[in-house]
Design a protein around this motif. Structure first.
Motif, short mmCIF file in Angstrom:
data_model
loop_
_atom_site.label_atom_id
_atom_site.label_comp_id
_atom_site.label_asym_id
_atom_site.label_seq_id
_atom_site.Cartn_x
_atom_site.Cartn_y
_atom_site.Cartn_z
N PRO A 69 2.63 4.98 -8.57
CA PRO A 69 4.00 5.00 -9.62
C PRO A 69 3.54 4.46 -10.94
O PRO A 69 2.42 3.69 -11.28
N MET A 70 4.55 4.57 -11.86
CA MET A 70 4.33 3.92 -13.39
C MET A 70 4.85 2.57 -13.42
O MET A 70 4.48 1.82 -14.23
N ILE A 71 5.66 2.40 -12.52
CA ILE A 71 6.65 1.22 -12.36
C ILE A 71 6.51 0.51 -10.94
O ILE A 71 6.67 1.41 -9.92
N MET A 72 6.13 -0.70 -10.75
CA MET A 72 6.43 -1.23 -9.23
C MET A 72 7.04 -2.47 -9.46
O MET A 72 7.27 -3.33 -10.57
N MET A 73 8.20 -2.52 -8.56
CA MET A 73 9.58 -3.55 -8.45
C MET A 73 9.06 -4.29 -7.30
O MET A 73 8.95 -3.65 -6.08
N TYR A 74 9.00 -5.36 -7.39
CA TYR A 74 8.79 -6.65 -6.00
C TYR A 74 10.12 -7.44 -6.15
O TYR A 74 10.51 -8.04 -6.95
N ASP A 75 10.65 -7.27 -4.99
CA ASP A 75 12.02 -7.98 -4.52
C ASP A 75 11.72 -9.25 -3.72
O ASP A 75 11.46 -9.02 -2.42
N GLU A 76 11.69 -10.17 -4.55
CA GLU A 76 11.27 -11.75 -3.59
C GLU A 76 9.96 -11.47 -2.70
O GLU A 76 9.97 -11.56 -1.56
N LEU A 94 -3.06 -9.86 -5.58
CA LEU A 94 -2.96 -8.29 -5.35
C LEU A 94 -2.18 -7.68 -6.67
O LEU A 94 -2.25 -6.77 -7.10
N ILE A 95 -0.91 -8.53 -6.81
CA ILE A 95 0.07 -8.22 -7.70
C ILE A 95 -0.67 -7.87 -9.22
O ILE A 95 -0.46 -6.77 -9.80
N ARG A 96 -1.28 -9.02 -9.41
CA ARG A 96 -1.89 -8.99 -10.77
C ARG A 96 -3.26 -8.01 -10.84
O ARG A 96 -3.07 -7.27 -11.80
N GLN A 97 -4.01 -8.10 -9.51
CA GLN A 97 -5.13 -6.94 -10.04
C GLN A 97 -4.78 -5.44 -9.80
O GLN A 97 -5.18 -4.92 -10.51
N LEU A 98 -3.53 -5.23 -9.07
CA LEU A 98 -2.93 -3.98 -8.81
C LEU A 98 -2.50 -3.49 -10.13
O LEU A 98 -2.60 -2.25 -10.73
N ASN A 99 -1.70 -4.31 -10.75
CA ASN A 99 -1.16 -3.98 -12.00
C ASN A 99 -2.06 -3.64 -13.10
O ASN A 99 -1.95 -2.65 -13.84
N ASP A 100 -3.18 -4.44 -13.27
CA ASP A 100 -4.30 -4.17 -14.17
C ASP A 100 -5.06 -3.19 -13.81
O ASP A 100 -5.45 -2.23 -14.68
N ALA A 101 -5.34 -3.07 -12.74
CA ALA A 101 -6.41 -1.70 -12.25
C ALA A 101 -5.75 -0.49 -12.23
O ALA A 101 -6.51 0.67 -12.64
N LEU A 102 -4.53 -0.37 -11.92
CA LEU A 102 -3.74 1.02 -11.93
C LEU A 102 -2.83 1.17 -13.14
O LEU A 102 -2.57 2.12 -13.17
N GLY A 103 -2.94 0.11 -13.93
CA GLY A 103 -2.11 0.32 -15.19
C GLY A 103 -0.60 0.47 -15.08
O GLY A 103 -0.06 1.26 -15.58
N LEU A 104 -0.24 -0.22 -14.28
CA LEU A 104 1.20 -0.43 -13.59
C LEU A 104 1.95 -1.08 -14.85
O LEU A 104 1.57 -1.92 -15.47
N THR A 105 3.09 -1.21 -14.87
CA THR A 105 4.16 -1.89 -15.37
C THR A 105 4.81 -2.65 -14.04
O THR A 105 5.56 -1.77 -13.19
N SER A 106 5.07 -3.93 -13.99
CA SER A 106 5.52 -4.50 -12.90
C SER A 106 6.87 -5.32 -13.16
O SER A 106 6.72 -6.24 -14.26
N ILE A 107 7.70 -5.26 -12.24
CA ILE A 107 8.84 -6.27 -12.22
C ILE A 107 9.04 -6.95 -11.17
O ILE A 107 9.17 -6.28 -10.05
N ILE A 108 8.94 -8.50 -11.41
CA ILE A 108 9.05 -9.30 -9.96
C ILE A 108 10.29 -9.99 -10.17
O ILE A 108 10.65 -10.54 -11.22
N ALA A 119 0.97 -1.03 -0.06
CA ALA A 119 0.00 -0.06 0.03
C ALA A 119 0.91 1.25 0.13
O ALA A 119 0.67 2.29 -0.69
N ARG A 120 1.99 1.19 0.77
CA ARG A 120 3.01 2.37 0.63
C ARG A 120 3.54 2.56 -0.54
O ARG A 120 3.85 3.72 -1.17
N ALA A 121 3.75 1.65 -1.10
CA ALA A 121 4.69 1.52 -2.39
C ALA A 121 3.82 2.19 -3.45
O ALA A 121 4.40 2.70 -4.59
N ILE A 122 2.43 1.95 -3.36
CA ILE A 122 1.73 2.54 -4.48
C ILE A 122 1.06 3.69 -4.22
O ILE A 122 0.14 4.30 -4.85
N ALA A 123 1.55 4.36 -3.16
CA ALA A 123 0.80 5.70 -2.37
C ALA A 123 0.91 6.87 -3.49
O ALA A 123 -0.26 7.66 -3.48
N LEU A 124 1.95 6.85 -4.27
CA LEU A 124 2.24 7.92 -5.10
C LEU A 124 1.91 7.56 -6.40
O LEU A 124 2.16 8.38 -7.41
#
Length: 272
Positions: A163-170, A186-200, A156-161
């Motif tokens: 972001p255009m990119i979300m990075m997940y470390d393990e 959550l990772i799948r839903q937030l990526n699609d709902a917020l239009g993110l680009t995610s790196i896991i 929740a803190r990571a998406i507070a601003l």
């Protein structure tokens, strides 16, 4: 035919070393907009290092790392910090501030990087906590959270601003099956709902493969294989098959290099 979309993150001929150890040896990686891209491989292959290179905490020895057309490795401090504000990061341990409750942890980046009023910050924090299912836990201290809850507060803190990119470390390390399932969804839903680009970054094969649109497998400083989960399942790479199926022996041998077994047995300790 229309040209292929320009990747949001481009890594080209990346070379990075630590001392005499070569972490990356000329790798190329594309992170497509709006997709979830997984970077996988055994421990110690530089997966977290790659995130730090994308975020500009580290600079490559050679090659280029570009985000939205900007060469991260050549940006000055001010433009680099501006770019980082558009990146969210979920650290492996959550990294919550222990002296703040859940609400203040999520509010922290909003108070640091915006001029928003407290009533508006309150609404945004509750929105972000609601998105991860923890709006009712806003008063709790980090010490009162389970491991899975702490990871979700950190998300929740990571998406507070926004972001255009979300990075997940393990993100799945140390999670029980229920918490892991919640994080995967959550990772799948937030990526699609917020239009993110995610790196896991992960070595949890089943969980990561279930949500990743594209996967890169790293080993010994190289991209060993890449493709969708289905494509990698049919890969002709023996290393990729060993890693994805968790086989104990293969290109990565079970036995550490040693003398021939019979000879070793017949050699006394004194003779060695």
């Amino acid at each position: 035919m229309s040209p292929p979309p320009t990747p949001l993150v481009e890594v080209r001929q990346l070379l990075f070393t630590r001392g005499s150890r070569k972490i990356f040896d000329g790798i190329d990686i594309d992170i497509q907009r709006g997709k979830i891209t997984a970077i996988m491989g055994p421990s110690g292959t530089g997966k977290t290092t790659l995130l730090r290179l994308i975020g500009g905490q580290l600079r490559p020895d050679c090659g280029a790392v570009s985000v939205e057309g900007q060469r991260v490795d050549s940006l000055g401090r001010a433009p680099l910090y501006a770019l980082r504000k558009r990146m969210g990061m979920l650290f492996q341990n959550g990294a919550l501030l222990t002296g703040m409750n859940v609400f203040d942890n999520v509010a922290f980046p909003l108070r640091e990087h915006t001029q928003l009023s407290e009533p508006l910050i309150r609404d945004l924090v509750l929105m972000k906590l609601h998105a991860v299912g923890l709006r009712g836990a806003w008063q709790l201290q980090p010490s009162e959270l389970s491991g899975g809850m702490a990871r979700r507060v950190a998300l929740a803190r990571a998406i507070a601003l926004d972001p255009m990119i979300m990075m997940y470390d393990e993100p799945f390390t140390g999670q029980d099956p229920i918490s892991m399932g919640v994080l995967v969804r959550l990772i799948r839903q937030l990526n699609d709902a917020l239009g993110l680009t995610s790196i896991i970054v992960s070595h949890d094969i089943a969980e990561t493969s279930s949500i990743a649109d594209y996967i890169y497998l790293l080993s010994n400083g190289k991209v060993v294989a890449h493709g969708t989960a289905q494509e990698l399942g049919h890969s002709g790479s023996a290393w990729a098959q060993q890693f994805l199926k968790g086989l104990p022996d293969g290109p990565v041998p079970f036995h550490y290099p040693a003398e021939e077994y019979r000879r070793d047995l017949l050699t006394s300790v004194v003779d060695r």
